[in-house]
Motif scaffolding. Structure first.
Motif, PDB file in Angstrom:
ATOM      1  N   SER A   1     106.672 -23.676 -49.529  1.00  0.00           N
ATOM      2  CA  SER A   1     105.979 -23.561 -48.386  1.00  0.00           C
ATOM      3  C   SER A   1     104.443 -23.441 -48.231  1.00  0.00           C
ATOM      4  CB  SER A   1     106.390 -22.157 -47.772  1.00  0.00           C
ATOM      5  OG  SER A   1     105.699 -21.668 -46.788  1.00  0.00           O
ATOM      6  N   SER A   2     103.880 -24.246 -47.495  1.00  0.00           N
ATOM      7  CA  SER A   2     102.497 -24.520 -47.453  1.00  0.00           C
ATOM      8  C   SER A   2     101.673 -23.741 -46.497  1.00  0.00           C
ATOM      9  CB  SER A   2     102.032 -25.761 -47.506  1.00  0.00           C
ATOM     10  OG  SER A   2     102.976 -26.368 -46.514  1.00  0.00           O
ATOM     11  N   VAL A   3     102.576 -22.834 -45.746  1.00  0.00           N
ATOM     12  CA  VAL A   3     102.016 -21.896 -44.857  1.00  0.00           C
ATOM     13  C   VAL A   3     101.540 -20.691 -45.440  1.00  0.00           C
ATOM     14  CG1 VAL A   3     102.108 -20.430 -42.758  1.00  0.00           C
ATOM     15  CG2 VAL A   3     103.335 -22.653 -42.670  1.00  0.00           C
ATOM     16  N   THR A   4     100.315 -20.837 -46.129  1.00  0.00           N
ATOM     17  CA  THR A   4      99.769 -19.705 -46.908  1.00  0.00           C
ATOM     18  C   THR A   4      98.863 -18.730 -46.438  1.00  0.00           C
ATOM     19  OG1 THR A   4      97.663 -20.925 -47.748  1.00  0.00           O
ATOM     20  CG2 THR A   4      99.720 -21.557 -48.811  1.00  0.00           C
ATOM     21  N   LEU A   5      98.543 -17.541 -47.036  1.00  0.00           N
ATOM     22  CA  LEU A   5      97.766 -16.507 -46.418  1.00  0.00           C
ATOM     23  C   LEU A   5      96.198 -17.234 -46.015  1.00  0.00           C
ATOM     24  CD1 LEU A   5      99.097 -13.459 -48.649  1.00  0.00           C
ATOM     25  CD2 LEU A   5      99.761 -14.349 -46.581  1.00  0.00           C
ATOM     26  N   ARG A   6      95.696 -17.557 -47.150  1.00  0.00           N
ATOM     27  CA  ARG A   6      94.441 -18.302 -46.890  1.00  0.00           C
ATOM     28  C   ARG A   6      94.359 -19.383 -45.744  1.00  0.00           C
ATOM     29  NH1 ARG A   6      90.459 -19.060 -51.919  1.00  0.00           N
ATOM     30  NH2 ARG A   6      92.093 -19.388 -52.970  1.00  0.00           N
ATOM     31  N   ARG A   7      95.413 -20.173 -45.788  1.00  0.00           N
ATOM     32  CA  ARG A   7      95.304 -21.029 -44.852  1.00  0.00           C
ATOM     33  C   ARG A   7      95.391 -20.408 -43.326  1.00  0.00           C
ATOM     34  NH1 ARG A   7      98.752 -25.790 -47.750  1.00  0.00           N
ATOM     35  NH2 ARG A   7      97.043 -26.612 -48.848  1.00  0.00           N
ATOM     36  N   MET A   8      96.067 -19.153 -43.163  1.00  0.00           N
ATOM     37  CA  MET A   8      96.486 -18.717 -41.958  1.00  0.00           C
ATOM     38  C   MET A   8      94.908 -17.958 -41.645  1.00  0.00           C
ATOM     39  SD  MET A   8      99.841 -16.688 -42.570  1.00  0.00           S
ATOM     40  CE  MET A   8      99.997 -16.169 -40.906  1.00  0.00           C
ATOM     41  N   ALA A   9      94.076 -17.710 -42.557  1.00  0.00           N
ATOM     42  CA  ALA A   9      92.953 -16.926 -42.251  1.00  0.00           C
ATOM     43  C   ALA A   9      91.793 -17.889 -41.955  1.00  0.00           C
ATOM     44  CB  ALA A   9      92.509 -16.135 -43.367  1.00  0.00           C
ATOM     45  N   SER A  10      92.163 -19.287 -42.252  1.00  0.00           N
ATOM     46  CA  SER A  10      90.897 -20.485 -42.015  1.00  0.00           C
ATOM     47  C   SER A  10      91.421 -21.562 -41.099  1.00  0.00           C
ATOM     48  CB  SER A  10      90.659 -21.033 -43.541  1.00  0.00           C
ATOM     49  OG  SER A  10      91.996 -21.414 -43.966  1.00  0.00           O
ATOM     50  N   GLN A  11      92.400 -21.311 -40.170  1.00  0.00           N
ATOM     51  CA  GLN A  11      92.770 -22.224 -39.064  1.00  0.00           C
ATOM     52  C   GLN A  11      93.463 -23.575 -39.861  1.00  0.00           C
ATOM     53  OE1 GLN A  11      92.843 -21.006 -36.541  1.00  0.00           O
ATOM     54  NE2 GLN A  11      91.114 -19.954 -35.694  1.00  0.00           N
ATOM     55  N   LEU A  12      93.990 -23.432 -41.050  1.00  0.00           N
ATOM     56  CA  LEU A  12      94.580 -24.631 -41.641  1.00  0.00           C
ATOM     57  C   LEU A  12      95.852 -24.432 -41.717  1.00  0.00           C
ATOM     58  CD1 LEU A  12      91.814 -25.113 -44.497  1.00  0.00           C
ATOM     59  CD2 LEU A  12      92.385 -26.725 -42.704  1.00  0.00           C
ATOM     60  N   SER A  13      96.713 -23.494 -41.380  1.00  0.00           N
ATOM     61  CA  SER A  13      98.043 -23.222 -41.228  1.00  0.00           C
ATOM     62  C   SER A  13      98.938 -24.092 -40.572  1.00  0.00           C
ATOM     63  CB  SER A  13      98.447 -21.879 -40.938  1.00  0.00           C
ATOM     64  OG  SER A  13      98.247 -21.601 -39.527  1.00  0.00           O
ATOM     65  N   GLY A  14      98.431 -24.852 -39.736  1.00  0.00           N
ATOM     66  CA  GLY A  14      99.217 -25.656 -38.873  1.00  0.00           C
ATOM     67  C   GLY A  14     100.061 -24.902 -37.624  1.00  0.00           C
ATOM     68  N   LEU A  15     100.251 -23.636 -37.877  1.00  0.00           N
ATOM     69  CA  LEU A  15     100.658 -22.848 -36.648  1.00  0.00           C
ATOM     70  C   LEU A  15     100.208 -22.938 -35.312  1.00  0.00           C
ATOM     71  CD1 LEU A  15     101.015 -19.350 -38.627  1.00  0.00           C
ATOM     72  CD2 LEU A  15     103.020 -21.034 -37.970  1.00  0.00           C
ATOM     73  N   PRO A  16     101.015 -23.014 -34.402  1.00  0.00           N
ATOM     74  CA  PRO A  16     100.590 -23.322 -32.985  1.00  0.00           C
ATOM     75  C   PRO A  16      99.661 -22.124 -32.503  1.00  0.00           C
ATOM     76  CG  PRO A  16     103.057 -23.193 -33.132  1.00  0.00           C
ATOM     77  CD  PRO A  16     102.469 -22.737 -34.401  1.00  0.00           C
ATOM     78  N   ARG A  17      98.666 -22.518 -31.437  1.00  0.00           N
ATOM     79  CA  ARG A  17      97.711 -21.654 -31.182  1.00  0.00           C
ATOM     80  C   ARG A  17      98.340 -20.426 -30.840  1.00  0.00           C
ATOM     81  NH1 ARG A  17      92.496 -22.863 -29.269  1.00  0.00           N
ATOM     82  NH2 ARG A  17      91.774 -21.170 -28.179  1.00  0.00           N
ATOM     83  N   ARG A  18      99.614 -20.073 -30.202  1.00  0.00           N
ATOM     84  CA  ARG A  18     100.441 -18.858 -29.737  1.00  0.00           C
ATOM     85  C   ARG A  18     101.824 -19.222 -29.936  1.00  0.00           C
ATOM     86  NH1 ARG A  18      97.880 -19.901 -24.333  1.00  0.00           N
ATOM     87  NH2 ARG A  18      99.291 -20.342 -23.042  1.00  0.00           N
ATOM     88  N   LEU A  19     102.712 -17.996 -29.989  1.00  0.00           N
ATOM     89  CA  LEU A  19     103.999 -17.974 -29.802  1.00  0.00           C
ATOM     90  C   LEU A  19     104.436 -18.979 -28.522  1.00  0.00           C
ATOM     91  CD1 LEU A  19     104.722 -14.594 -31.120  1.00  0.00           C
ATOM     92  CD2 LEU A  19     105.338 -16.684 -32.223  1.00  0.00           C
ATOM     93  N   ARG A  20     105.299 -19.648 -28.529  1.00  0.00           N
ATOM     94  CA  ARG A  20     105.992 -20.441 -27.495  1.00  0.00           C
ATOM     95  C   ARG A  20     106.436 -19.347 -26.336  1.00  0.00           C
ATOM     96  NH1 ARG A  20     111.396 -23.610 -29.043  1.00  0.00           N
ATOM     97  NH2 ARG A  20     112.770 -21.897 -29.749  1.00  0.00           N
TER      98      ARG A  20
END
Length: 565
Positions: A192-211
């Motif tokens: 998995s590449s959704v890492t803690l640091r990427r979540m804190a740096s706008q690099l996780s690829g997660l949507p802007r908010r939950l659908r």
């Protein structure tokens, strides 16, 4: 000591000195086919001045150039007040551990002429500046050993976290290569590449908010994880900057519930707000807080409601004052008397991570920063907007400079107030540092270092001490005398620790001296470390190294060299 130069020897040592001396303090760039014309060598062309990035030093006020810049900042913000659209602005400029200036403009209630003026204790919503606090939490838990790695996958802490990644470039064989000895679930978490640091740096690829949710959603973390199971990443993690409130809220709740074992808001209060004595900062907007607030308004002048962001609180719920945010800035600069993070951890947190594409609103991204490049400096920013309010916290770490800008209303659309403030402040701070006297530290005893030294019998150095015991180094030799003007041959050595000194230029100097076919770099000398050898039986250091220039075995010689033609 006599050094005789025959015609053949002169040619040999002239060529050799270009090579060897370049390894030490000067670096020469010579064309292959054109020898140096000694007759013209004295024609020195001075280019841009250094240090390009002056080192922050203690400042003695008043400083006219800085006062002039701060007056410009005052005028800029004062004229930005609009009784309808932007009725209140508060700003604080910080240098290291002190407030250089604070300005408060407008009234807490722009529609009421009897309303009191703003001050450094006026409360504003800080919107996305709230994202700084989940990031501090992540780094603190990592520093304390409760998080193994900043690059741990989120799935390590949330067992049923899954999300589709159709843009991912990993092939099936990559999953197979790490799955030996693991369950399929363990292998998926590992890859998995959704890492803690990427979540804190706008690099996780997660949507802007939950659908199917708004920022007012009142759900919980498990419900959020369930909603993600059939959702999709909008970018392959680590490949594109994409702004996500979801990432920060999910990070905060997971770290609090799964790692810290307590409510997120309680953790922030106990581990950040209380240690920093940020007494007027928090999440719950009660009647007492409302009475201290600047009233936020839309561009129409209509008051904005004080929404509660529910589960998304970590991404934008918080309120604060300019005075409290100044304490946060000092802590991030490593200067506050009650540190939250260790210096090395702060350096990691303030390091930009990824250069964003041109369509993104920042040049680079960090944790949780938007990094914008201005006047050759990285300006580390976190900006935020929420109904009726705008806020910005920014740092220029190289200058130990910080700015807090809090606004009730709609910020100007046609100008970046933060960038305009720095366009005045950065040159002023540079000039102030260049003009300030440098503190030079003498060694406990200068005697072991005083004397004459030689590098490969080509370049020679005399080290002496002034009345205060501060060491200076003067470079001599036929090649030096020809190539380097007298005023640039002497360097100051400031004592750091046992037998280690640092080169200090007391005044501005030319970065490079163009000497016909050669180029002498003074910039390469600035800040270099001199590591002297252990004292001999006579109590003298037999020589020194300059590791930063890959220069070793500069040895002591018994007397001053004498050169003859």
């Amino acid at each position: 000591m006599k050094v005789k130069w025959t015609k053949l020897g002169m040619v040999f040592f002239l060529l050799l000195s270009f090579v060897m001396t370049g390894c030490f303090i000067w670096q020469y760039s010579l064309p292959k086919a054109k020898p140096v014309d000694i007759k013209l060598a004295k024609e020195v062309k001075v280019e841009k001045m250094c240090p390009r990035f002056p080192e922050p030093v203690p400042l003695e006020h008043p400083i006219p150039v800085l006062m002039e810049a701060l007056d410009k900042v005052d005028v800029l913000l004062r004229t930005s007040i609009d009784a309808k659209k932007l009725p209140a602005i508060s700003a604080i400029v910080i240098f290291n551990d002190s407030v250089l200036w604070n300005g408060n403009f407008g009234r807490r209630n722009g529609s009421d002429p009897t309303s009191p003026p703003t001050n450094e204790y006026t409360v504003y919503r800080i919107a996305s500046l709230s994202k700084i606090f989940p990031t501090l939490m992540l780094y603190k838990l990592w520093e304390d050993g409760k998080v193994d790695s900043l690059d741990d996958p989120l799935g390590k802490y949330v067992k049923n976290f899954t999300i589709k990644n159709p843009l991912g470039k990993r092939m099936d064989h990559e999953l197979k290569s790490v799955s030996e000895g693991m369950s399929i679930r363990e292998a998926q978490v590992h890859v998995s590449s959704v890492t803690l640091r990427r979540m804190a740096s706008q690099l996780s690829g997660l949507p802007r908010r939950l659908r199917a949710t708004t920022l007012l959603w009142k759900g919980n973390t498990q419900a959020a994880v369930d909603l993600l199971q059939d959702d999709v990443l909008v970018a392959d993690p680590g490949t594109r900057c994409h702004y996500s409130n979801l990432a920060f809220s999910l990070l905060a709740h997971v770290m609090a519930e799964k790692v810290a074992g307590m409510d997120y808001q309680r953790w922030v209060s106990e581990n950040i707000l209380q240690p920093l004595t940020m007494e007027d900062t928090g999440f719950e907007i009660n009647s007492q807080i409302e009475n201290q607030m600047a009233i936020g308004v839309y561009s129409s002048g209509r008051p904005a409601p004080l929404y509660d962001l529910g589960w998304y609180r970590p991404s934008g719920q918080m309120y604060s004052t300019p005075a409290d945010m100044a304490k946060l800035v000092m802590m991030l600069l490593g200067a506050y008397h009650r540190p939250v993070l260790q210096p090395d951890t702060l350096k990691t947190m303030l390091t930009p991570l990824f250069r964003c594409e041109k369509s993104y609103f920042a040049d680079q991204t960090g944790t949780p920063w938007e990094v914008k490049e201005q006047l050759d400096y990285d300006v580390i920013r976190k900006d935020g907007d929420l109904d009726g309010y705008s806020a910005s916290l920014s740092l220029v770490p190289r200058l130990k400079l910080g700015l807090v800008l809090l606004m009730a209303g709609t910020k100007p659309e046609d100008e970046d107030l933060v960038a305009k403030v720095y366009s005045s402040l950065i040159p002023a701070m540079e000039n102030a540092f260049r003009d300030a006297p440098h503190v030079l530290i003498p060694p406990p005893d200068p005697v072991p270092y005083i004397g004459y030294f030689s590098y490969s019998n080509i370049t020679f150095y005399e080290i002496k001490a002034d009345a205060d015991g501060v060491l200076s180094l003067e470079q001599t030799g036929p090649q030096v005398d020809t190539m380097v003007p007298m005023k640039h041959r002497s360097l100051k050595l400031s004592y750091l620790q046992d037998r280690v000194f640092r080169v200090v230029f007391e005044k501005e100097y030319p970065c490079q001296l163009k000497v016909n076919a050669a180029s002498v770099s003074l910039e390469s000398q600035d800040g270099q470390l001199f590591n002297f050898y252990i004292f001999n039986k006579k109590g003298l250091s037999p020589g020194f190294d300059v590791p930063g220039l890959n220069t070793y075995k500069v040895t002591r010689i018994p007397r001053k060299p004498i050169f003859s033609g």
